[in-house]
Write a protein that holds these residues in place. Structure first.
Motif, PDB file in Angstrom:
ATOM      1  N   THR A 175       0.741  -1.368  -0.275  1.00  9.88           N
ATOM      2  CA  THR A 175       0.108   0.393  -0.021  1.00  9.88           C
ATOM      3  C   THR A 175       0.556   1.108   0.218  1.00  9.88           C
ATOM      4  N   GLU A 176       2.006   0.990   0.551  1.00 12.32           N
ATOM      5  CA  GLU A 176       3.249   2.551   0.446  1.00 12.32           C
ATOM      6  C   GLU A 176       3.167   2.975  -0.697  1.00 12.32           C
ATOM      7  N   GLN A 177       3.686   1.773  -1.853  1.00 11.76           N
ATOM      8  CA  GLN A 177       3.672   1.688  -3.107  1.00 11.76           C
ATOM      9  C   GLN A 177       2.298   2.470  -3.918  1.00 11.76           C
ATOM     10  N   SER A 178       1.194   2.437  -3.302  1.00 10.69           N
ATOM     11  CA  SER A 178      -0.175   2.221  -4.360  1.00 10.69           C
ATOM     12  C   SER A 178      -0.291   3.897  -5.002  1.00 10.69           C
ATOM     13  N   THR A 179      -0.763   3.520  -6.207  1.00 11.50           N
ATOM     14  CA  THR A 179      -0.673   4.574  -7.204  1.00 11.50           C
ATOM     15  C   THR A 179      -2.356   4.632  -7.838  1.00 11.50           C
ATOM     16  N   ASN A 214      -3.627  -5.315   4.990  1.00  5.61           N
ATOM     17  CA  ASN A 214      -4.581  -4.788   4.141  1.00  5.61           C
ATOM     18  C   ASN A 214      -5.076  -3.915   4.062  1.00  5.61           C
ATOM     19  N   THR A 215      -5.072  -2.802   5.246  1.00  9.00           N
ATOM     20  CA  THR A 215      -5.123  -1.257   5.051  1.00  9.00           C
ATOM     21  C   THR A 215      -4.603  -0.593   4.505  1.00  9.00           C
ATOM     22  N   PRO A 216      -5.014   0.316   3.359  1.00  6.46           N
ATOM     23  CA  PRO A 216      -4.040   1.126   3.043  1.00  6.46           C
ATOM     24  C   PRO A 216      -4.162   2.189   4.051  1.00  6.46           C
ATOM     25  N   SER A 217      -2.617   2.509   3.892  1.00 10.80           N
ATOM     26  CA  SER A 217      -1.735   3.563   4.381  1.00 10.80           C
ATOM     27  C   SER A 217      -2.507   4.681   4.643  1.00 10.80           C
ATOM     28  N   PHE A 218      -3.027   4.863   3.974  1.00 11.74           N
ATOM     29  CA  PHE A 218      -4.168   6.747   3.945  1.00 11.74           C
ATOM     30  C   PHE A 218      -5.196   6.683   4.528  1.00 11.74           C
ATOM     31  N   GLN A 219      -5.573   5.154   5.043  1.00 14.13           N
ATOM     32  CA  GLN A 219      -6.568   5.081   6.361  1.00 14.13           C
ATOM     33  C   GLN A 219      -6.232   4.167   7.318  1.00 14.13           C
TER      34      GLN A 219
END
Length: 847
Positions: A175-179, A214-219
């Motif tokens: 998630t830390e590299q999510s686009t 598995n939780t987005p880093s921004f949440q």
């Protein structure tokens, strides 16, 4: 149809339906009441007809009545009221809706997966580390010798719990590299319901113990939203940690959505044992409350992801066991694998890589240190397996083992190469390119793995533990990154105890296997959202001895991570050659992602270990496989291909703190995730604390982030102001006033001027009280990119470990009052290349 006529007549009483169905087909605008009536009619009619296929027990309307459901539409529509309603209770008949249960004979499900362990780690698959709990599952069930992950932890976990490829559910990377692309946004959307959601709606009790990620880093804060937390994805109970790793002695832990601190006041606490305790307690409580209710328990401990932190008695068991070195270890594992038949006859041991040293070239001190690193890792493997065994035994003690489907996967990817070529006593140092020399590491020799370290081992051990394959974790193109040992047992169903299965399977095949075993279909709609089809295939057919040698039902499977990719089809695999090893942290210049990669070709039906590259001899076959990869990639959201790890790491994504330069707090705030805290790395900053010192004198933490393994703290110690900067537990820098603060109001300021540009530079700090300088100091270095992953930002207390154990112990609450705390950040002093490296380091630290 009598049911239909009765229902239609009753529904017509509710709203003004057209008098004839013929009229309904005419182009005519319907009123709102007519539309509502039609919708209700369809729902009730659907419920009536699907109910005819359901299994019901007990008298209708009785409190004890149960029913299965069709399962295609979750949750199912509410059943019509089956009683009678008069003007008073005496003229009425109550009716309880039947309780939803799974089909008769549906098993309990215990799904187990460890972390960062390649094919040659467990004794069950030929490793030198005993794993008797995994042996137990293998002996009463089956071992699978061609089972695969995605090569990285959170993508593997997303695939495991959804039954869909990792790109299909947004987890093409961590998630830390999510686009902002469907395959890479790290959002498991409502169209991809987890197996827990499906089982829960069909009457299972669902729970998750251990690692999440598995939780987005921004949440990843208490601000939510929580639909991407376990409790929002079908797991009714969660006990574990949210990120990629945590300290086992003082973990960053949650129960459901609430942060907890179970180690406080418990000397010797270790999360590995605590997870087993909590899982056992949960099962016992469930058994007491509803003994007939089946459970789905997802058990994923932190072992053996760094930091490697087993308890001391386990470390002692492996004294001297790795003095032979990594090259001899490979030979021993390989020989064991032959004896156990977990590799086919004729398998070749792949060559040792040229850029890793051979054991006999090392000096005596290096050998001693490296042997210790492997000793602690092995202890962690064995300890983790032991605690898993306690959970399995608890199922047996409840008398439920016979009807429990147990799936035990050793590792979510290959063994980790993130400890650098020489290992490290502080994993956050290695991740950030800070290599601790062997002589300096020897100072930690006696406490390696204790609460005084967060260690990782040399890459060479990681390569050896992936025997007989090439490469390691992160490399999706080769089996060293993706081949996992896996066992399945279900005593009442699987009768070929101790059997071996060689069919080619993948993480996505676990969900359809569970669903078929439980008699529950994959739903078409969940919570009103049409579902993406399950992409895995069931493995149930392989359970029968007659099918032991049957061809794989999985005929094709793609792999991709960071641009490294492969495609399997009918016994062949084509794979790109990694242009850069993972232990270089991706800093090498990368080739064009489409046309710049060299490809290899293997006939794994005859070449199990990918040792004989046929690409030059069979260019047509290679081209056919390359084209197939493009087809599969288009099907499963893999495009756009991207090997620019750095660039996508710095891509904009949602953030609660993006663009903020002033942060203000008051009172006590504990456990704030670093993602929502002010980031002081690579910049100047000012901390201003307006405090009211109590009449008895001041003491306690004002503000801190991090702890024993790196961080900072501003606090009063015996009334004196102190600012302490902990450089990754390698060196501590201190500013301290000479006079204790008098009772009353004071303003304490720490002003730091950074010597940028560039990461990890030093700077000058001034500590002031009420406008007067009380301490000045210059430091040569700072933490380059990441202050902490497993600690938090705290105001008015310290929650996990001290930044300096010699000064205080937690919680070290401030005895006065924090009226106002302000942190002001200067501009980030990184050039673009530095920024790229920082984001890549952050992403890899969280994988």
């Amino acid at each position: 149809m009598q049911i239909g006529r009765v229902l239609f007549c009753n529904i017509r009483k509710i709203g003004n339906l057209p008098k004839t169905m013929k009229n309904m087909s005419r182009p005519k605008k319907l009123t709102a009441s007519q539309l509502r009536a039609i919708a209700l009619f369809v729902m009730v009619l659907f419920a009536a007809f699907t109910a005819r296929a359901q299994q019901t027990t007990g008298a209708p309307c009785a409190p004890s009545a149960t029913t299965t459901i069709d399962g295609k539409y979750l949750p199912p529509p509410p059943p019509p009221f089956g009683g009678q309603i008069g003007i008073d209770a005496n003229q009425s008949k109550p009716c309880w809706p039947a309780r939803v249960v799974p089909p008769k004979g549906a098993p309990n499900v215990l799904l187990i997966m460890t972390d960062d362990a390649g094919y040659g780690v467990s004794g069950t698959f030929g490793g030198v580390i005993p794993t008797p709990s995994m042996d137990r599952i293998a002996q009463m069930g089956l071992r699978y010798t061609q089972f695969h992950s995605t090569a990285l932890c959170s993508p593997t976990r997303a695939a495991l719990i959804t039954g869909r490829n990792h790109h299909s559910v947004g987890f093409g990377v961590v998630t830390e590299q999510s686009t902002g692309y469907p395959g890479y946004d790290s959002i498991i959307g409502p169209e991809n319901a987890t197996v827990a959601e499906v089982l829960k709606e069909n009457g299972y009790a669902t729970s998750w113990f251990g690692k999440e990620h598995n939780t987005p880093s921004f949440q990843y804060t208490v601000a939510g939203p929580f639909d991407q937390w376990p409790v929002g994805m079908g797991f009714e109970y969660f006990y574990g940690f949210m990120g990629g790793e945590t300290d086992q002695w003082t973990p960053y832990l949650f129960r459901n959505q609430t942060q907890i601190f179970p180690w406080v006041g418990k000397p010797g606490y270790n999360l590995t044992t605590d997870l087993a305790d909590e899982a056992i307690k949960y099962m016992n409580d469930l058994n007491a409350a509803a003994p007939d209710k089946p459970f789905f328990l997802y058990y994923v401990p932190g072992g053996t992801h760094a930091p490697h932190q087993p308890t001391p008695e386990w470390v002692e068991k492996f004294n001297g066991k790795f003095d032979m070195g990594w090259n001899e270890l490979r030979e021993q594992i390989f020989a064991n694998q032959k004896k156990l038949d977990v590799i086919p006859p004729g398998t070749q041991l792949t060559p040792w890589p040229d850029d890793l040293p051979k054991w006999d070239t090392l000096d005596a001190q290096s050998k001693k240190l490296f042997a210790r690193q492997a000793q602690v890792f092995a202890a962690y493997v064995a300890y983790t397996d032991h605690e898993i065994g306690r959970v399995i035994q608890a199922v047996d003690d409840m008398g439920k083992l016979d009807n429990t489907l147990i799936i035990y996967i050793e590792g979510d990817n290959g063994t980790s190469a993130e400890g650098s070529t020489i290992g490290t006593p502080v994993d956050m140092a290695a991740i950030q390119g800070v290599n601790v020399p062997v002589p300096a590491q020897m100072k930690f020799y006696d406490v390696w793995g204790s609460a005084a370290t967060t260690p990782h081992m040399s890459v060479a051990w990681s390569w050896a533990f992936d025997t007989p394959f090439k490469w390691t974790k992160q490399v999706a193109s080769h089996f060293g990154g993706t081949r996992q040992g896996m066992c399945i047992a279900w005593p009442s169903r699987i009768k070929d105890a101790g059997g071996i299965r060689t069919q080619f399977h993948h993480m996505i095949d676990i969900v359809p296997t569970i669903l078929e075993a439980s008699g529950i279909p994959a739903p078409a709609i969940v919570n009103g959202v049409a579902q993406r089809p399950i992409e895995g295939v069931s493995m149930v057919s392989t359970w029968d001895k007659a099918n032991a040698s049957a061809p794989s039902t999985r005929t094709t499977q793609y792999f991709e991570m960071f641009g490294n990719r492969a495609i399997y089809h009918d016994g062949w695999i084509a794979a790109t050659t990694p242009p850069s090893p993972p232990w270089l942290m991706g800093l090498a210049k990368m080739p064009d992602v489409i046309n710049g990669y060299k490809w290899e070709l293997y006939n794994i039906a005859e070449d199990y270990s990918e040792n004989n590259d046929l690409a030059a001899k069979m260019p047509d076959k290679l081209r056919e496989m390359q084209e197939l990869f493009l087809v599969e990639a288009a099907k499963y959201n893999v495009f756009p291909l991207d090997n620019t790890v750095i660039q996508r790491a710095i891509a904009p994504r949602p953030s609660a703190t993006a663009g903020k330069s002033v942060f203000t707090y008051s009172g006590e705030i504990s456990g704030l995730d670093p993602a929502a805290a002010p980031n002081i790395t690579a910049r100047s900053y000012t901390i201003t604390a307006d405090v009211d010192v109590s009449a008895g004198g001041g003491d306690g933490m004002i503000v801190t982030e991090g702890g024993r393994m790196g961080g900072y703290g501003l606090y009063l110690l015996n009334g004196k102001p102190v600012f302490l900067y902990n450089l990754l537990d390698l060196e501590r820098f201190r500013w301290e006033g000479s006079q204790a603060l008098s009772p009353g109001k004071h303003t304490i300021v720490f002003d730091f001027t950074y010597d940028g540009p560039g990461p990890g530079k030093g700077g000058a700090g001034i500590l002031r009280v009420d406008g007067s300088d009380v301490a000045n100091n210059k430091i040569p270095h700072t933490i380059p990119f990441i202050i902490t992953l497993g600690e938090t930002f705290d105001v008015g207390a310290d929650t996990r470990t001290p930044v300096d154990d010699k000064d205080y112990q937690i919680p070290f609450r401030f005895t006065g009052k924090i009226v106002k705390l302000t942190i002001t950040l200067g501009p980030e002093q990184l050039v673009e290349d530095d920024r790229n490296v920082r984001q890549q380091v952050l992403a890899r630290a969280n994988d």
